[in-house]
Design an enzyme around this catalytic site. Structure first.
Site, mmCIF file in Angstrom:
data_model
loop_
_atom_site.group_PDB
_atom_site.id
_atom_site.type_symbol
_atom_site.label_atom_id
_atom_site.label_comp_id
_atom_site.label_asym_id
_atom_site.label_seq_id
_atom_site.Cartn_x
_atom_site.Cartn_y
_atom_site.Cartn_z
ATOM 1 N N GLU A 3 7.178 98.949 35.549
ATOM 2 C CA GLU A 3 7.002 100.291 34.996
ATOM 3 C C GLU A 3 5.502 100.606 34.871
ATOM 4 O OE1 GLU A 3 9.534 102.070 34.831
ATOM 5 O OE2 GLU A 3 11.177 101.304 33.621
ATOM 6 N N ASN A 6 9.184 107.469 38.341
ATOM 7 C CA ASN A 6 7.865 107.299 37.722
ATOM 8 C C ASN A 6 6.995 106.343 38.537
ATOM 9 O OD1 ASN A 6 9.034 104.834 37.233
ATOM 10 N ND2 ASN A 6 8.917 104.938 34.998
ATOM 11 N N HIS A 33 7.750 103.416 39.711
ATOM 12 C CA HIS A 33 7.906 101.961 39.526
ATOM 13 C C HIS A 33 8.404 101.326 40.824
ATOM 14 C CE1 HIS A 33 12.249 102.654 37.980
ATOM 15 N NE2 HIS A 33 12.404 101.905 39.034
ATOM 16 N N ASP A 85 14.891 92.245 41.227
ATOM 17 C CA ASP A 85 15.063 92.364 39.767
ATOM 18 C C ASP A 85 16.534 92.237 39.382
ATOM 19 O OD1 ASP A 85 15.829 94.778 40.926
ATOM 20 O OD2 ASP A 85 14.181 95.915 40.066
HETATM 21 C C1 GLP Z 1 15.858 100.781 40.083
HETATM 22 C C2 GLP Z 1 15.464 99.536 40.857
HETATM 23 C C3 GLP Z 1 14.373 99.837 41.849
HETATM 24 C C4 GLP Z 1 14.733 101.070 42.666
HETATM 25 C C5 GLP Z 1 14.866 102.248 41.747
HETATM 26 C C6 GLP Z 1 15.190 103.546 42.464
HETATM 27 O O1 GLP Z 1 15.046 101.035 39.020
HETATM 28 N N1 GLP Z 1 15.037 98.486 39.997
HETATM 29 O O2 GLP Z 1 14.167 98.704 42.676
HETATM 30 O O3 GLP Z 1 13.767 101.305 43.632
HETATM 31 O O4 GLP Z 1 15.924 101.970 40.840
HETATM 32 O O5 GLP Z 1 16.556 103.668 42.647
HETATM 33 P P1 GLP Z 1 17.268 104.745 43.572
HETATM 34 O O6 GLP Z 1 17.077 104.236 44.954
HETATM 35 O O7 GLP Z 1 18.694 104.737 43.151
HETATM 36 O O8 GLP Z 1 16.578 106.027 43.337
#
Ligand code: GLP
Length: 242
Positions: free
Chosen positions: A143, A136, A138, A67
């Site tokens: 989402e 959440n 995702h 993404d």
């Molecule tokens: C973002 C990314 C996800 C990732 C998530 C969790 O939203 N788009 O791919 O898994 O954050 O991030 P973190 O690893 O910092 O908790």
């Protein structure tokens, strides 16, 4: 789902990195799907470590990131393009032309998403997809929704995601939209490796593994994938019943 619970994020980084470096050793022109966020940083550090030890090259490896934020310059310190270069690519011999991102600054999202999906498919699909998980549940930026998504698309980020990720945006406000691979594209990876660490992920992890498969818990779809490895630390695993 193969679930591996380890004590620390550091230990997970070692084990998860090994899956990726073994793949690169066995299949030097493999296609990797990569993720951002704090969670994969120890994995990326250990991939670099193995590269520095020698005997492995990334020059024929292709990567596709999950993404990218919309309307954030590519060179911004918070773009996923910058993140991936700082955390992984700059420490490898991977070729710039082989690293791929959705262009969050495109004026034609639909065409850009189609280009990205076509490119992944033309590359033969993703051999291993790395995932983190949002609070959440995702994955990528898919989402909670009424239906599982298919190909890449433009998504409006939820308040929960904005709240979790805005800590990184000290100068500019956090973008409200992103482009992300869709669930069907993620599910078509031959192998999936998901990492979750820390107590904030415990509920999402429980819902992903022990709850029903529902688009309201996007990561729950992974119950239907036939080759998924989930690495958890003890905090992230703390609400699992079994
Ligand atoms: C973002 C990314 C996800 C990732 C998530 C969790 O939203 N788009 O791919 O898994 O954050 O991030 P973190 O690893 O910092 O908790």
């Amino acid at each position: 789902m193969k679930i591996i619970i380890l004590k620390t994020a550091e230990e997970i980084g070692v084990e998860a990195a090994k899956i990726f470096t073994d793949e690169v050793k066995n299949n030097p022109s493999c296609v990797l799907g990569l993720a951002t966020g704090a969670t994969p940083i120890p994995t990326y550090k250990n991939i670099q470590k193995t590269f520095n030890e020698g005997g492995i090259t990334f020059k024929d490896v292709k990567t596709y990131n999950l993404d990218e934020y919309c309307d954030l310059p590519k060179a911004d310190k918070n773009s996923y393009y910058t993140f991936m270069h700082e955390q992984l690519f700059n420490g490898l011999d991977i070729l710039e032309e082989n690293v791929h991102f959705l262009d969050g600054n495109t004026t034609d999202c639909e065409a850009e998403c189609k280009r990205y999906d076509d490119e992944i498919n033309n590359a033969g699909g993703i051999d291993i997809q790395l995932l983190g998980i949002g609070n959440n549940a995702h994955i990528g930026f898919n989402e909670p929704a009424d239906e599982f998504t298919t190909g890449s698309f433009k998504v409006k980020l939820t308040d929960s995601t904005i709240e979790a990720n805005k800590i990184y945006f000290d100068e500019n406000p956090m973008p409200r939209y992103a482009l992300t691979m869709g669930i069907k594209q993620i599910m078509s990876a031959k192998k999936v490796v998901l990492i979750a660490t820390g107590p904030k992920k415990a509920e999402a992890v429980r819902n992903m593994i022990e709850g029903p498969v529902t688009a309201q818990v996007p990561a729950s779809i992974l119950q239907e994938h036939n080759d998924v490895v989930i690495f958890l630390d003890e905090d992230a695993a703390s609400l699992l019943k079994k």
